[in-house]
Design a protein around this motif. Sequence first.
Motif, PDB file in Angstrom:
ATOM      1  N   GLN A   1      31.349  33.597  37.648  1.00  0.00           N
ATOM      2  CA  GLN A   1      32.362  33.459  36.609  1.00  0.00           C
ATOM      3  C   GLN A   1      32.948  32.056  36.550  1.00  0.00           C
ATOM      4  O   GLN A   1      33.356  31.592  35.487  1.00  0.00           O
ATOM      5  N   VAL A   2      33.011  31.373  37.700  1.00  0.00           N
ATOM      6  CA  VAL A   2      33.590  30.028  37.701  1.00  0.00           C
ATOM      7  C   VAL A   2      32.836  29.130  36.734  1.00  0.00           C
ATOM      8  O   VAL A   2      33.430  28.493  35.854  1.00  0.00           O
TER       9      VAL A   2
ATOM     10  N   LEU B   1      34.155  27.628  33.006  1.00  0.00           N
ATOM     11  CA  LEU B   1      34.227  26.193  32.747  1.00  0.00           C
ATOM     12  C   LEU B   1      33.359  25.797  31.553  1.00  0.00           C
ATOM     13  O   LEU B   1      33.751  24.985  30.719  1.00  0.00           O
ATOM     14  N   LYS B   2      32.158  26.361  31.472  1.00  0.00           N
ATOM     15  CA  LYS B   2      31.266  26.038  30.356  1.00  0.00           C
ATOM     16  C   LYS B   2      31.829  26.523  29.030  1.00  0.00           C
ATOM     17  O   LYS B   2      31.715  25.842  28.004  1.00  0.00           O
ATOM     18  N   ALA B   3      32.427  27.714  29.044  1.00  0.00           N
ATOM     19  CA  ALA B   3      33.010  28.248  27.809  1.00  0.00           C
ATOM     20  C   ALA B   3      34.113  27.332  27.306  1.00  0.00           C
ATOM     21  O   ALA B   3      34.239  27.083  26.101  1.00  0.00           O
ATOM     22  N   GLY B   4      34.917  26.815  28.229  1.00  0.00           N
ATOM     23  CA  GLY B   4      35.981  25.897  27.837  1.00  0.00           C
ATOM     24  C   GLY B   4      35.453  24.594  27.275  1.00  0.00           C
ATOM     25  O   GLY B   4      36.025  24.021  26.341  1.00  0.00           O
TER      26      GLY B   4
ATOM     27  N   TYR C   1      39.351  26.913  42.525  1.00  0.00           N
ATOM     28  CA  TYR C   1      37.978  27.324  42.257  1.00  0.00           C
ATOM     29  C   TYR C   1      36.965  26.235  42.584  1.00  0.00           C
ATOM     30  O   TYR C   1      35.824  26.525  42.953  1.00  0.00           O
ATOM     31  N   GLY C   2      37.361  24.970  42.469  1.00  0.00           N
ATOM     32  CA  GLY C   2      36.444  23.881  42.812  1.00  0.00           C
ATOM     33  C   GLY C   2      36.034  23.915  44.270  1.00  0.00           C
ATOM     34  O   GLY C   2      34.911  23.533  44.607  1.00  0.00           O
ATOM     35  N   LEU C   3      36.929  24.370  45.118  1.00  0.00           N
ATOM     36  CA  LEU C   3      36.597  24.497  46.534  1.00  0.00           C
ATOM     37  C   LEU C   3      35.538  25.577  46.739  1.00  0.00           C
ATOM     38  O   LEU C   3      34.609  25.406  47.538  1.00  0.00           O
ATOM     39  N   LEU C   4      35.655  26.680  46.016  1.00  0.00           N
ATOM     40  CA  LEU C   4      34.635  27.734  46.109  1.00  0.00           C
ATOM     41  C   LEU C   4      33.273  27.209  45.669  1.00  0.00           C
ATOM     42  O   LEU C   4      32.243  27.569  46.243  1.00  0.00           O
ATOM     43  N   GLN C   5      33.269  26.339  44.664  1.00  0.00           N
ATOM     44  CA  GLN C   5      32.007  25.757  44.214  1.00  0.00           C
ATOM     45  C   GLN C   5      31.410  24.835  45.275  1.00  0.00           C
ATOM     46  O   GLN C   5      30.195  24.829  45.496  1.00  0.00           O
ATOM     47  N   ILE C   6      32.256  24.051  45.930  1.00  0.00           N
ATOM     48  CA  ILE C   6      31.773  23.171  46.997  1.00  0.00           C
ATOM     49  C   ILE C   6      31.139  23.992  48.116  1.00  0.00           C
ATOM     50  O   ILE C   6      30.028  23.686  48.584  1.00  0.00           O
ATOM     51  N   LEU C   7      31.824  25.028  48.534  1.00  0.00           N
ATOM     52  CA  LEU C   7      31.330  25.858  49.635  1.00  0.00           C
ATOM     53  C   LEU C   7      30.003  26.523  49.269  1.00  0.00           C
ATOM     54  O   LEU C   7      29.081  26.603  50.077  1.00  0.00           O
ATOM     55  N   GLU C   8      29.916  26.989  48.033  1.00  0.00           N
ATOM     56  CA  GLU C   8      28.664  27.606  47.580  1.00  0.00           C
ATOM     57  C   GLU C   8      27.531  26.593  47.585  1.00  0.00           C
ATOM     58  O   GLU C   8      26.417  26.884  48.013  1.00  0.00           O
TER      59      GLU C   8
ATOM     60  N   PHE D   1      39.819  32.039  40.887  1.00  0.00           N
ATOM     61  CA  PHE D   1      40.442  31.497  42.086  1.00  0.00           C
ATOM     62  C   PHE D   1      40.132  32.326  43.324  1.00  0.00           C
ATOM     63  O   PHE D   1      40.723  32.123  44.391  1.00  0.00           O
ATOM     64  N   SER D   2      39.207  33.248  43.186  1.00  0.00           N
ATOM     65  CA  SER D   2      38.760  34.070  44.310  1.00  0.00           C
ATOM     66  C   SER D   2      37.431  34.685  43.940  1.00  0.00           C
ATOM     67  O   SER D   2      37.192  35.021  42.781  1.00  0.00           O
ATOM     68  N   ASN D   3      36.572  34.847  44.933  1.00  0.00           N
ATOM     69  CA  ASN D   3      35.314  35.552  44.698  1.00  0.00           C
ATOM     70  C   ASN D   3      35.469  37.051  44.895  1.00  0.00           C
ATOM     71  O   ASN D   3      34.518  37.796  44.733  1.00  0.00           O
TER      72      ASN D   3
END
Length: 473
Positions: A95-96, A100-103, A206-213, A436-438
Amino acid sequence: MNTTPLYRQLAHHYLDAIRSGTLKTGERFPSIRLMMEKHAVSLSTAVQVCRELEDYGVLEARPRSGNYIRQPDNVPKPVPPAPLDTGVYVGIHEQVSSVLKAGQRANIKVNFASAYCAPELYPLKILQDHMIKALRQDQQLLGKPGSTCGNLALRNTLARRALTAKTNVSAEKIVITHGATEAINLALRAVTQPGDTVAVESPTFYGLLQILESLSLRVLEVPATAHSGINLFALEKLLLGPEPIRALIVIPNLQNPLGSIMPDANKARLVQLCAEYRTVLIEDDTYGDLVDTDQPLSTLKHWDRTDNLIYCASLNKTLAPGMRLGWISAGRWHERVEMLKHTQSRGCETLSQLAVSAFMKTPSYERYLRRLRKTLTQQRQQMSAAILRYFPSGTCVSNPRGGTLLWVELPPRYSSMMLFQEALKVGIQISPGDIFSNAQRFDHFVRIGCGAPYSPRIDEALATLGQILKNQC
């Protein structure tokens, strides 16, 4: 050391490219010969890569033609371990990216998703003047490569300013980065390996979740509140659990999105806990200078007695987003971070560093910060009042002591994702709580940015959001 077989590493590399759309359905897959040349692997390894992708269902062999990408009906995702009682392991959260793409695709008229201030609130003319002066003093400046660690004058300035927050760092062990995003990337790459477990606050940026992924790290979410930040009781239970937690990332001052500030006693206890359990503590101090006080709040680094903490910070939110300047003080991991920085992106450009350093040395910088904090306080108050006026009865709004963000809790029957989608149709962008959470715990929460001066246009947009919500029920 990565113990995954080479053929499987390469298969996952191509699988990620298929998932991301880099390799598209119907395209021809690289030949066995090309893979052997490109990756310097044997014939058997290249063949095993293709077989692995066939097993995933994303590759099909066509007689006399080669291998082609096929529609991945059900591309498997990593299976996380069983959840613990006080936290939950999470996997990829698609969803993250979709939000972001939709925006980006929408015609946005009012953007409440941004954590930045409006451009007119930043000291752009002052910084431009300092840049011009730097270029006059050294007309060959743009023709010289920057140092990997960054300009020493700026590093000295940052080290001296850190002292006011009771933080003692050495200028020689500071590395200038492309914002806090690169700083946290470097910190994680320095202390973790793919598959390691990293704990974060929940909710978290959410950017942190993307980094971790992107680094193939397992994520363990630890509950946090807008009152005092991360729940230390829940964290200690997780540290006692069967899975070792390699690192913990926290934003102690004005946490994103909660806006919480950890009490000093909690900060000291958190540093002690991580040292006891040998969990590397990574501090993100991006928002510290936006706290509503002339006396800087203490950082976690202040309580670090065992050199178990990596300190990351950024000037993006406080000074000039377009410069993308951040920094990291990695302590005993400095040499590794310096090497990773060199291999990842080399040094940051020097001109902006000289301009920022020159400005931060002047009394004007503190005066600018005081004006900015006062302005943001007024904007948050106006936004909060309007949200409570227009949104459904039962809506709660956080009351952070600084910054540009409000964390809004809607009554449980309302969906922030539905609000996000409907708002885009009328040119309004928000940040829905789910990103902001998975763990999908925050669908009835919304993050609202207050970085722009309040105006009739903003008031009308908030009224529109309130009406969309009321139409849901």
